[in-house]
Design a protein around this motif. Sequence first.
Motif, PDB file in Angstrom:
ATOM      1  N   ILE A 115      56.500   1.460 -24.519  1.00 44.06           N
ATOM      2  CA  ILE A 115      56.707   0.916 -23.127  1.00 44.06           C
ATOM      3  C   ILE A 115      56.761  -0.616 -23.062  1.00 44.06           C
ATOM      4  CG2 ILE A 115      55.837   0.597 -20.706  1.00 44.06           C
ATOM      5  CD1 ILE A 115      54.622   3.475 -21.289  1.00 44.06           C
ATOM      6  N   VAL A 116      55.726  -1.430 -23.881  1.00 43.04           N
ATOM      7  CA  VAL A 116      55.736  -2.659 -23.893  1.00 43.04           C
ATOM      8  C   VAL A 116      56.192  -3.449 -24.904  1.00 43.04           C
ATOM      9  CG1 VAL A 116      53.876  -2.513 -21.934  1.00 43.04           C
ATOM     10  CG2 VAL A 116      53.200  -2.693 -24.434  1.00 43.04           C
ATOM     11  N   GLY A 117      56.432  -2.857 -25.817  1.00 44.27           N
ATOM     12  CA  GLY A 117      56.965  -3.314 -27.241  1.00 44.27           C
ATOM     13  C   GLY A 117      56.043  -3.832 -27.943  1.00 44.27           C
ATOM     14  N   HIS A 118      56.175  -4.951 -28.858  1.00 41.23           N
ATOM     15  CA  HIS A 118      55.476  -5.568 -30.073  1.00 41.23           C
ATOM     16  C   HIS A 118      54.124  -5.995 -29.714  1.00 41.23           C
ATOM     17  CE1 HIS A 118      55.374  -6.026 -34.287  1.00 41.23           C
ATOM     18  NE2 HIS A 118      54.789  -7.433 -34.155  1.00 41.23           N
ATOM     19  N   LEU A 119      53.164  -5.329 -30.351  1.00 38.70           N
ATOM     20  CA  LEU A 119      51.698  -5.667 -30.270  1.00 38.70           C
ATOM     21  C   LEU A 119      51.055  -6.068 -31.666  1.00 38.70           C
ATOM     22  CD1 LEU A 119      50.597  -2.695 -27.748  1.00 38.70           C
ATOM     23  CD2 LEU A 119      51.041  -5.292 -27.314  1.00 38.70           C
ATOM     24  N   VAL A 120      50.423  -7.196 -31.901  1.00 38.61           N
ATOM     25  CA  VAL A 120      49.605  -7.363 -33.148  1.00 38.61           C
ATOM     26  C   VAL A 120      48.186  -7.808 -32.821  1.00 38.61           C
ATOM     27  CG1 VAL A 120      49.865  -8.928 -35.113  1.00 38.61           C
ATOM     28  CG2 VAL A 120      51.897  -8.529 -33.838  1.00 38.61           C
ATOM     29  N   PHE A 121      47.297  -7.203 -33.651  1.00 39.88           N
ATOM     30  CA  PHE A 121      45.891  -7.318 -33.579  1.00 39.88           C
ATOM     31  C   PHE A 121      45.368  -7.663 -35.016  1.00 39.88           C
ATOM     32  CE2 PHE A 121      47.078  -4.333 -30.243  1.00 39.88           C
ATOM     33  CZ  PHE A 121      46.514  -4.701 -29.059  1.00 39.88           C
ATOM     34  N   GLU A 122      44.277  -8.593 -35.114  1.00 44.15           N
ATOM     35  CA  GLU A 122      43.352  -8.588 -35.949  1.00 44.15           C
ATOM     36  C   GLU A 122      42.045  -7.745 -35.795  1.00 44.15           C
ATOM     37  OE1 GLU A 122      41.647 -12.254 -38.632  1.00 44.15           O
ATOM     38  OE2 GLU A 122      41.973 -12.595 -36.482  1.00 44.15           O
ATOM     39  N   TYR A 123      41.778  -6.914 -36.768  1.00 45.37           N
ATOM     40  CA  TYR A 123      40.515  -6.021 -36.330  1.00 45.37           C
ATOM     41  C   TYR A 123      39.534  -6.222 -37.316  1.00 45.37           C
ATOM     42  CZ  TYR A 123      42.036  -3.324 -40.477  1.00 45.37           C
ATOM     43  OH  TYR A 123      42.486  -2.789 -41.559  1.00 45.37           O
ATOM     44  N   VAL A 124      38.306  -6.095 -36.808  1.00 53.07           N
ATOM     45  CA  VAL A 124      37.096  -6.402 -37.468  1.00 53.07           C
ATOM     46  C   VAL A 124      36.163  -5.280 -37.318  1.00 53.07           C
ATOM     47  CG1 VAL A 124      35.069  -8.116 -37.932  1.00 53.07           C
ATOM     48  CG2 VAL A 124      37.120  -8.989 -37.239  1.00 53.07           C
ATOM     49  N   LEU A 125      35.336  -4.984 -38.376  1.00 54.27           N
ATOM     50  CA  LEU A 125      34.303  -3.780 -38.135  1.00 54.27           C
ATOM     51  C   LEU A 125      32.967  -4.341 -38.441  1.00 54.27           C
ATOM     52  CD1 LEU A 125      36.965  -2.404 -39.206  1.00 54.27           C
ATOM     53  CD2 LEU A 125      35.764  -0.550 -40.081  1.00 54.27           C
ATOM     54  N   PHE A 126      32.185  -4.243 -37.349  1.00 56.75           N
ATOM     55  CA  PHE A 126      30.802  -4.497 -37.286  1.00 56.75           C
ATOM     56  C   PHE A 126      29.796  -3.260 -37.482  1.00 56.75           C
ATOM     57  CE2 PHE A 126      33.411  -7.391 -34.709  1.00 56.75           C
ATOM     58  CZ  PHE A 126      33.046  -8.621 -35.355  1.00 56.75           C
ATOM     59  N   GLU A 137      23.954   3.279 -38.518  1.00 64.36           N
ATOM     60  CA  GLU A 137      25.068   4.591 -38.593  1.00 64.36           C
ATOM     61  C   GLU A 137      26.152   4.430 -37.773  1.00 64.36           C
ATOM     62  OE1 GLU A 137      22.368   6.145 -35.066  1.00 64.36           O
ATOM     63  OE2 GLU A 137      22.270   4.712 -37.192  1.00 64.36           O
ATOM     64  N   LEU A 138      26.157   3.360 -36.870  1.00 61.81           N
ATOM     65  CA  LEU A 138      27.112   3.033 -35.824  1.00 61.81           C
ATOM     66  C   LEU A 138      27.957   1.932 -36.388  1.00 61.81           C
ATOM     67  CD1 LEU A 138      25.137   3.639 -32.266  1.00 61.81           C
ATOM     68  CD2 LEU A 138      26.670   5.390 -33.762  1.00 61.81           C
ATOM     69  N   THR A 139      29.264   1.771 -35.840  1.00 67.17           N
ATOM     70  CA  THR A 139      30.124   0.567 -36.483  1.00 67.17           C
ATOM     71  C   THR A 139      31.034   0.549 -34.979  1.00 67.17           C
ATOM     72  OG1 THR A 139      30.485   1.546 -38.515  1.00 67.17           O
ATOM     73  CG2 THR A 139      32.124   0.155 -37.812  1.00 67.17           C
ATOM     74  N   VAL A 183      32.081   3.885 -33.320  1.00 67.25           N
ATOM     75  CA  VAL A 183      32.076   5.135 -33.770  1.00 67.25           C
ATOM     76  C   VAL A 183      30.853   5.715 -34.708  1.00 67.25           C
ATOM     77  CG1 VAL A 183      34.446   5.073 -34.324  1.00 67.25           C
ATOM     78  CG2 VAL A 183      33.040   4.472 -36.164  1.00 67.25           C
ATOM     79  N   GLY A 184      30.536   6.814 -34.703  1.00 66.28           N
ATOM     80  CA  GLY A 184      29.361   7.195 -35.636  1.00 66.28           C
ATOM     81  C   GLY A 184      29.752   7.547 -36.983  1.00 66.28           C
ATOM     82  N   TYR A 185      28.907   7.587 -37.674  1.00 63.94           N
ATOM     83  CA  TYR A 185      29.196   7.884 -39.345  1.00 63.94           C
ATOM     84  C   TYR A 185      30.030   9.022 -39.550  1.00 63.94           C
ATOM     85  CZ  TYR A 185      26.141  11.753 -39.761  1.00 63.94           C
ATOM     86  OH  TYR A 185      25.356  13.065 -39.949  1.00 63.94           O
ATOM     87  N   ARG A 186      30.152  10.193 -38.546  1.00 65.79           N
ATOM     88  CA  ARG A 186      31.164  11.048 -38.781  1.00 65.79           C
ATOM     89  C   ARG A 186      32.465  10.664 -38.111  1.00 65.79           C
ATOM     90  NH1 ARG A 186      26.624  15.413 -36.882  1.00 65.79           N
ATOM     91  NH2 ARG A 186      25.765  15.716 -38.746  1.00 65.79           N
ATOM     92  N   PHE A 187      32.967   9.528 -37.757  1.00 65.23           N
ATOM     93  CA  PHE A 187      33.840   8.970 -37.371  1.00 65.23           C
ATOM     94  C   PHE A 187      34.357   9.499 -35.837  1.00 65.23           C
ATOM     95  CE2 PHE A 187      34.246   7.896 -41.642  1.00 65.23           C
ATOM     96  CZ  PHE A 187      35.152   7.061 -41.731  1.00 65.23           C
TER      97      PHE A 187
END
Length: 281
Positions: free
Chosen positions: A235-246, A253-255, A127-131
């Motif tokens: 459709i596929v049910g339960h999903l669990v994620f760990e997210y990280v921003l770099f 200005e990019l993430t 994403v850019g700084y304007r999301f």
Amino acid sequence: MATSKPHLKELADFLKTRRDRLTPADVGLPSGTRRRTPGLRREEVAQLVNVSTTWYTFLEQGRDIRVSAQVLESLAQAFRLTSEERTHLFMLALQQLPPEIPHGKSTVSPAIQRMLDHLAICPAYVVGYRFDILAWNQPACALFGDFSRMTTRERNTIWYFFTNTAHRQMLLNWEGQAHLMLARFRSISGRYLGDVELIELAEDLKKVSPEFRQWWSQHEVESKLEGFKSYEHPIVGHLVFEYVLFQLTEAPELTLIVYTPLPESGTVERLQQLKTLMLKT
């Protein structure tokens, strides 16, 4: 009234000259009658900047009062200052340079796109700084929808978060995550005060999202760089994620945002099912 600091006298004179060179029509205000002022009136400037007439009068008189960068950005926009004039305004008022406002749309290098494509089991996007989402991979489309078929506004993460009904129903603890998203948006907006597109985005969100409108006034500021998100996919049910921003070093200005399936949660297998279904449609 005499002033004890020369830069305040310079600031006062600068503001007055910029006020004098504009007319109400220039800034979308009615002209009215019996105008003795050659340009804008002080109360008109105060209205444009959203401050009291008394406060602005003190500022233009060169009084030693506290001025925020946000108000200066509003003044720069109201007076339609050039880049050089904006810098001059900040130097006179705060004795410091204004924050840099990036120009043009950020681009993602082919190397970053190749890296995204090779994250076979991790939804990821940039994403850019304007999301705005500028690049993505197939797992991200499987989870969030086909970004290539969305408009630019629909592909904006803060807009998507507060207006996409399907995503809201799927994301567990939507309200808590929405608070975090808005706090990050507020934090980023603070870095780029005066950016017209960010201002318009916030104003548009106030119109379409009651939650955004209510929470925006709370001025929450936070930039959480990692956490967990759980989804109940229809459709596929339960999903669990760990997210990280770099933050990308070569383009700050990019993430880059990466969602890693939580081990032993069955998320990898379910996400693969989603990818297969997406390819068939």
